[in-house]
Design an enzyme around this catalytic site. Structure first.
Site, short mmCIF file in Angstrom:
data_model
loop_
_atom_site.label_atom_id
_atom_site.label_comp_id
_atom_site.label_asym_id
_atom_site.label_seq_id
_atom_site.Cartn_x
_atom_site.Cartn_y
_atom_site.Cartn_z
CE LYS A 97 31.18 -6.19 -18.94
NZ LYS A 97 31.63 -6.66 -20.19
NE ARG A 105 30.59 -12.86 -11.72
CZ ARG A 105 30.41 -12.61 -13.06
NH1 ARG A 105 30.16 -13.41 -13.70
NH2 ARG A 105 30.66 -11.21 -13.46
CD GLU A 144 27.75 -7.42 -24.01
OE1 GLU A 144 27.73 -8.21 -23.22
OE2 GLU A 144 26.78 -6.75 -24.59
P1 ATP Z 1 29.86 -8.05 -15.94
O1 ATP Z 1 28.89 -9.21 -15.15
O2 ATP Z 1 30.73 -7.73 -15.14
O3 ATP Z 1 29.11 -7.49 -16.74
P2 ATP Z 1 30.46 -10.04 -17.96
O4 ATP Z 1 30.90 -11.48 -17.52
O5 ATP Z 1 29.22 -9.78 -18.62
O6 ATP Z 1 30.89 -9.27 -16.79
P3 ATP Z 1 32.18 -9.93 -20.26
O7 ATP Z 1 32.79 -8.83 -21.22
O8 ATP Z 1 30.94 -10.91 -20.80
O9 ATP Z 1 31.64 -9.67 -18.85
O10 ATP Z 1 33.11 -10.93 -19.88
C1 ATP Z 1 34.38 -11.42 -20.34
C2 ATP Z 1 35.11 -12.42 -19.97
O11 ATP Z 1 35.38 -12.22 -18.52
C3 ATP Z 1 34.10 -13.64 -19.77
O12 ATP Z 1 34.55 -14.66 -20.16
C4 ATP Z 1 33.44 -13.58 -18.18
O13 ATP Z 1 33.30 -14.99 -17.82
C5 ATP Z 1 34.82 -13.18 -17.44
N1 ATP Z 1 34.48 -12.35 -16.24
C6 ATP Z 1 33.64 -11.52 -16.12
N2 ATP Z 1 33.29 -11.11 -14.79
C7 ATP Z 1 34.35 -11.93 -14.18
C8 ATP Z 1 34.77 -12.00 -12.74
N3 ATP Z 1 34.24 -11.42 -11.91
N4 ATP Z 1 35.79 -13.28 -12.45
C9 ATP Z 1 36.17 -13.80 -13.50
N5 ATP Z 1 35.92 -13.72 -14.87
C10 ATP Z 1 35.05 -12.87 -15.05
MG MG Z 2 28.62 -10.51 -20.41
#
Ligand code: ATP
Ligand code: MG
Length: 555
Positions: free
Chosen positions: A267, A257, A33
């Site tokens: 984020k 994760r 995102e």
């Molecule tokens: P955050 O919680 O840090 O904002 P998010 O999951 O909202 O992260 P996205 O941009 O939606 O961030 O994530 C893109 C991809 O990266 C998704 O498939 C998500 O599952 C993966 N991802 C995000 N954070 C992690 C992590 N700490 N370890 C492994 N994969 C991750």
């Molecule tokens: Mg997200």
């Protein structure tokens, strides 16, 4: 390293699917995102998605999951693309969930037509309370049984801007008694009269993550949609939409994760640090972002090796940041150019070296490389800079550095014997005196003297100045997110130490951003790409030479 390990559970799934003929070719995607910069957790997801496709001859798309206009921005899109490329991956197709808004709208209409979706006038709060609890079934909304015609006309009116934010939503008609709360008539669309960074003001209704993600996977023929564990409970809904729409059956698989010690990885939290100016932007070298790690001096290979080493699990855990540091040391030891820098200088005066004399010695670039990676010029003369901590007025027995009477080798130069020192009125040592042994020159030493210690030094006449930045953990506790209260109250007040005037050897004037150095005895360093300008050089310490920290914390 990677060749010998056994298959991880995702590879097992892919191999089984290929063997069963379920897919001819595997197709993965990385779906960020664009609401922030990527962090090392995303690097794990990137390595997994691209790694699987690479290993099995498939493809990986980059898809921006831009369905929430409130927090998204093109600055983030650009940084994400730069970071994925820098990590060493190239996507097959670049997509935006927002490109599918027309298609998603058509899918919604088709569900309404099947009697599987309805417009609800209840407020978000009312919907939430009426959903019940996991042990108690939810209650039907009074609007649940609207006719298809009414739903179609209301949904069109929603799209055309006839209602305000929050006045109406479109919900899927599934099962208000489902043990899975996500199946209790989830919201598909909400009204948000907000400008979108790509679609502008074309839309005032936006699909929810659940209504966009699986369908986007399906539109792109994604065979294996890999995501983090928190989406496991969304999977029945993911499958329900795909089944009801009768579209390409993408499949979702979840992994744990990545969490790292002494940092935060969401984020939302990283954004707070940026907005409250507690760090110098998303790419502050202390941040766990990919751009921060790059500015700090981490290499793409070290991050990929780290992701490979931690592997992929089905259970949440927290990885010691020491492992990440180990991975970058391992890489930099092989590639970094050796240089000499004095962080806390005092003078060393070689009293038997003639005042007018000087010479150019040769220093090896990297003993790990063939032919030592070549040699650089090291100007040498009567007055040198050495580290203040390398001299002691009254030294204990096993002190192998400078002290009156001690002999020490100056790296790539001569053995010197300490003869005395000067002090100022306050008692501070201002200069150390020594005599050098002319026949002890490195590489052609015939002196027969064995000096136990080796020290770095720089010609005082030819030295240049630079700023050097030393970093420590951004947080003082292992898992700031799990502590009570505001995570920011656990920040380490000493995470940045600035040395304004370090003495550097002249060859470092040519340092380029992205080049890595080992400052002998001091750690691995790189030129700061942001702060080095107009003749001013700023070096960031990537990592120390040894893991001094974990020993320190166990004292
Ligand atoms: P955050 O919680 O840090 O904002 P998010 O999951 O909202 O992260 P996205 O941009 O939606 O961030 O994530 C893109 C991809 O990266 C998704 O498939 C998500 O599952 C993966 N991802 C995000 N954070 C992690 C992590 N700490 N370890 C492994 N994969 C991750
Ligand atoms: Mg997200």
């Amino acid at each position: 390293m990677s060749e010998e390990r056994s298959l991880n559970f995702l590879e097992e799934i892919v191999e089984a699917d290929l063997a069963a003929g379920k897919h001819v070719e595997i197709h993965t995607r990385f779906p960020p995102e664009p609401n922030g910069y990527l962090h090392i957790g995303h690097a794990k997801s990137i390595c997994l998605n691209f790694g699987l496709a690479d290993k099995y001859g498939g493809k990986t798309n980059l898809r921006f999951d831009d369905t929430n206009p409130v927090t998204e921005d093109t600055e983030y899109v650009d940084s994400i693309k730069a970071d994925v490329r820098w990590l060493g991956f190239d996507w097959e197709e670049e997509h935006y969930a927002s490109d599918y808004f027309d298609q998603l709208y058509a899918y919604a209409v088709s569900l309404i037509n099947k009697g599987l979706a309805y417009v609800d006038d209840l407020s978000a709060e009312e919907i939430a309370t009426m959903k019940g609890t996991p042990t108690e079934p939810g209650k039907e909304s009074p609007f649940r049984n609207r006719s298809i015609e009414e739903n179609l006309s209301l949904f069109t009116a929603m799209k055309n801007g006839a209602f305000n934010d929050g006045e109406k939503v479109l919900r899927a008609k599934i099962d208000l008694a489902s043990p899975n709360m996500h199946m209790r008539d989830p919201i598909m669309y909400r009204i948000k009269k907000i400008h979108h960074h790509r679609t502008g003001d074309t839309w005032c209704i936006y699909p929810m993550y659940d209504f966009a993600h699986g369908q986007s996977d399906s539109i792109e023929n994604i065979s294996h949609s890999i995501c983090t564990l928190e989406f496991e409970v969304h999977k029945p809904l993911y499958n329900w939409y795909i089944a009801q729409l009768g579209i390409f059956p993408s499949n979702q698989f979840e992994f744990a994760r990545l969490n790292l010690t002494y940092t935060v990885m969401s984020k939302r939290k990283l954004l707070q640090l940026v907005q409250e100016k507690l760090v110098d932007g998303w790419d502050d070298p202390r941040m766990p972002t990919i751009s921060g790690l790059r500015r700090r001096g981490y290499t793409p290979l070290s991050l990929r090796n780290f992701c490979e080493r931690i592997g992929v699990q089905r259970r949440e855990n927290i990885i010691d940041v020491g492992l990440l540091e180990f991975c970058v040391r391992e890489d930099l030891n092989k590639t970094a150019l050796r240089r000499m820098v004095v962080l806390d200088p005092i003078k060393l005066i070689i009293t038997n070296y003639p005042e007018e004399q000087s010479e150019i010695l040769k220093g090896e670039n990297n003993p790990e490389l063939e032919d030592n990676g070549g040699y650089r010029d090291l100007p040498f003369g009567r007055e040198l800079w050495i580290e203040a901590e390398d001299f002691m007025e009254e030294a204990p027995k096993k002190w192998f550095r400078l002290a009156p009477g001690n002999k020490v080798r100056l790296k790539s130069a001569y053995i010197v014997s300490c003869t005395g020192f000067e002090k100022d009125a306050s008692g501070k040592v201002t200069a150390v005196h020594c005599e050098y042994i002319p026949e002890s020159k490195s590489g052609q030493d015939t002196s027969g003297i064995n000096a136990k210690g080796t020290m770095h030094w720089i010609s005082a006449e030819k030295a240049e100045n630079a700023e050097v930045r030393l970093y420590d953990r951004l947080f003082q506790v292992e898992d700031p997110s799990s502590e009570e209260g505001d995570f920011k109250s656990y920040m380490n007040p000493n995470s940045l130490e600035i040395i304004q005037e370090a003495k550097i050897e002249p060859s470092l004037l040519e340092a380029q951003p992205g080049e890595q150095f080992q400052f002998i005895r001091k750690g691995y360093f790189t030129l700061d790409s942001k702060l080095s300008a107009g003749g001013k050089l700023v070096f960031n310490r990537t990592v120390t030479l040894k893991d001094a920290w974990s020993k320190e914390s166990k004292k």
